[in-house]
Scaffold this motif. Sequence first.
Motif, PDB file in Angstrom:
ATOM      1  N   UNK A 155      -2.809  23.712   7.976  1.00  9.37           N
ATOM      2  CA  UNK A 155      -2.782  23.589   9.178  1.00  9.37           C
ATOM      3  C   UNK A 155      -3.447  21.935   9.159  1.00  9.37           C
ATOM      4  N   UNK A 156      -4.733  21.837   8.475  1.00  8.04           N
ATOM      5  CA  UNK A 156      -5.238  20.481   8.368  1.00  8.04           C
ATOM      6  C   UNK A 156      -4.181  19.321   7.796  1.00  8.04           C
ATOM      7  N   UNK A 157      -3.263  19.553   6.836  1.00  9.49           N
ATOM      8  CA  UNK A 157      -2.263  18.597   6.506  1.00  9.49           C
ATOM      9  C   UNK A 157      -1.579  18.058   7.628  1.00  9.49           C
ATOM     10  N   UNK A 158      -1.229  18.862   8.379  1.00  9.52           N
ATOM     11  CA  UNK A 158      -0.488  18.723   9.589  1.00  9.52           C
ATOM     12  C   UNK A 158      -1.098  17.955  10.913  1.00  9.52           C
ATOM     13  N   UNK A 159      -2.644  17.903  10.799  1.00  5.91           N
ATOM     14  CA  UNK A 159      -3.077  17.671  11.920  1.00  5.91           C
ATOM     15  C   UNK A 159      -4.293  16.643  11.807  1.00  5.91           C
ATOM     16  N   UNK A 160      -4.767  16.556  10.564  1.00  2.71           N
ATOM     17  CA  UNK A 160      -5.822  15.738  10.124  1.00  2.71           C
ATOM     18  C   UNK A 160      -5.656  14.563   9.289  1.00  2.71           C
ATOM     19  N   UNK A 161      -6.070  13.188   9.820  1.00  7.60           N
ATOM     20  CA  UNK A 161      -5.520  11.961   9.171  1.00  7.60           C
ATOM     21  C   UNK A 161      -6.481  11.418   8.239  1.00  7.60           C
ATOM     22  N   UNK A 162      -7.514  12.416   7.747  1.00  6.65           N
ATOM     23  CA  UNK A 162      -8.461  11.655   6.922  1.00  6.65           C
ATOM     24  C   UNK A 162      -8.573  13.085   5.823  1.00  6.65           C
ATOM     25  N   UNK A 163      -9.672  12.848   5.076  1.00  4.07           N
ATOM     26  CA  UNK A 163     -10.003  13.884   4.133  1.00  4.07           C
ATOM     27  C   UNK A 163      -8.884  13.774   2.763  1.00  4.07           C
ATOM     28  N   UNK A 164      -8.114  12.724   2.733  1.00  2.00           N
ATOM     29  CA  UNK A 164      -7.087  12.702   1.648  1.00  2.00           C
ATOM     30  C   UNK A 164      -7.987  12.383   0.302  1.00  2.00           C
ATOM     31  N   UNK A 165      -7.297  12.668  -0.584  1.00  2.08           N
ATOM     32  CA  UNK A 165      -8.169  12.258  -2.127  1.00  2.08           C
ATOM     33  C   UNK A 165      -7.991  10.485  -2.020  1.00  2.08           C
ATOM     34  N   UNK A 166      -9.013   9.729  -2.326  1.00  2.00           N
ATOM     35  CA  UNK A 166      -9.225   8.411  -2.234  1.00  2.00           C
ATOM     36  C   UNK A 166      -8.204   7.606  -3.343  1.00  2.00           C
ATOM     37  N   UNK A 167      -8.018   8.124  -4.621  1.00  2.00           N
ATOM     38  CA  UNK A 167      -7.375   7.340  -5.331  1.00  2.00           C
ATOM     39  C   UNK A 167      -5.801   7.571  -5.573  1.00  2.00           C
ATOM     40  N   UNK A 168      -5.224   8.424  -4.387  1.00  2.00           N
ATOM     41  CA  UNK A 168      -3.865   8.542  -4.189  1.00  2.00           C
ATOM     42  C   UNK A 168      -3.172   7.474  -3.548  1.00  2.00           C
ATOM     43  N   UNK A 169      -1.887   7.503  -3.425  1.00  2.00           N
ATOM     44  CA  UNK A 169      -1.044   6.498  -2.919  1.00  2.00           C
ATOM     45  C   UNK A 169      -0.734   6.777  -1.383  1.00  2.00           C
ATOM     46  N   UNK A 170      -1.672   5.960  -0.476  1.00  2.00           N
ATOM     47  CA  UNK A 170      -1.796   6.527   0.890  1.00  2.00           C
ATOM     48  C   UNK A 170      -0.247   5.871   1.685  1.00  2.00           C
ATOM     49  N   UNK A 171       0.545   5.395   1.019  1.00  2.00           N
ATOM     50  CA  UNK A 171       1.679   4.783   1.675  1.00  2.00           C
ATOM     51  C   UNK A 171       2.498   6.048   1.557  1.00  2.00           C
TER      52      UNK A 171
END
Length: 317
Positions: A155-171
């Motif tokens: 559910x977080x993957x579909x709702x939350x726009x933060x908490x991604x791994x910082x070294x990944x391609x945000x594009x």
Amino acid sequence: MLRTYFLATVICLVVANTAVAQRDRKKQAYPPTLEGATVEVYKTVGDVALNMYEYFPEGHQPTDRRPAIVFFFGGGWRGGSPKQFEKQCQYLASRGMVAMAADYRVLSRQKVKADRCVADAKSAVRWIRENAERLGVDPERIVASGGSAGGHIAACTGTINELDEPNEDAAVSSQPNAMILFNPAVVLAPVDGKFPVRNPEQLPKRTGVEPKRISPYHHIRVGVPPTLILHGEADDTVKFQTVQWFTDAMQESGNHCELAGYADAGHGFFNYGRSKNRHFIETMNRVDQFLVSLNYLDGEATIEEFVSGINSSGNSK
């Protein structure tokens, strides 16, 4: 009673799922073996390699553009195994999807808190999209799914726009195109005073961040992917009322959200092997219908034939 409701829910989630995880560890080695799965590492953090267990439809080719689904296991963010969703993956692959079960870091193995579980879930969705051409996946038809704590991180993957791994391609987006959530924990902070928290200072010790930041309900907005929730109405670990709140808020925001309630069903009711597979069959029929409605699958569900085939082969577990 309301003062202790939220903390009790979190404690129940951890205790109930820890018991399941301990039982499962006694039954199977870790990392697990998933029958018929192709295994790849989708993420490495330090010396930790996280596996993706992949099931492909018969005759699948890299040139195909199949819908994909990734499952995240339950276990209170403490333990658990990708093997939990082995049968769901096998069934959906038989129906034409690329179906996957992702490993992710948990407290008992990697000493992480729930925010890192979310980061791994978002990495898994991003990895599928980045590798869509090689995997034969349509990058615009990726479903995130899971149960309990796994339902929470899905559910977080579909709702939350933060908490991604910082070294990944945000594009490359880590948001799925749809979500299917089994008894998910979607409310981790107070809701209009209805969910007051006793001892709130204890919650960040488990979540790793301020609870509202990791509470899917509190991040609902226009544009959250279409969602199906399957939940036991007698669930004492994650109360049914919380998914009703989530569903109402989704619909009020103009998002598509379906809630399937199962009377007298408790936590984890959907798992393969329980109740002579009655709820496994019922929930997978509903999952199939939802995916057909999104044009991710076509034709009639074949879950009863699938289970019958397993039983006739003598492999009931």
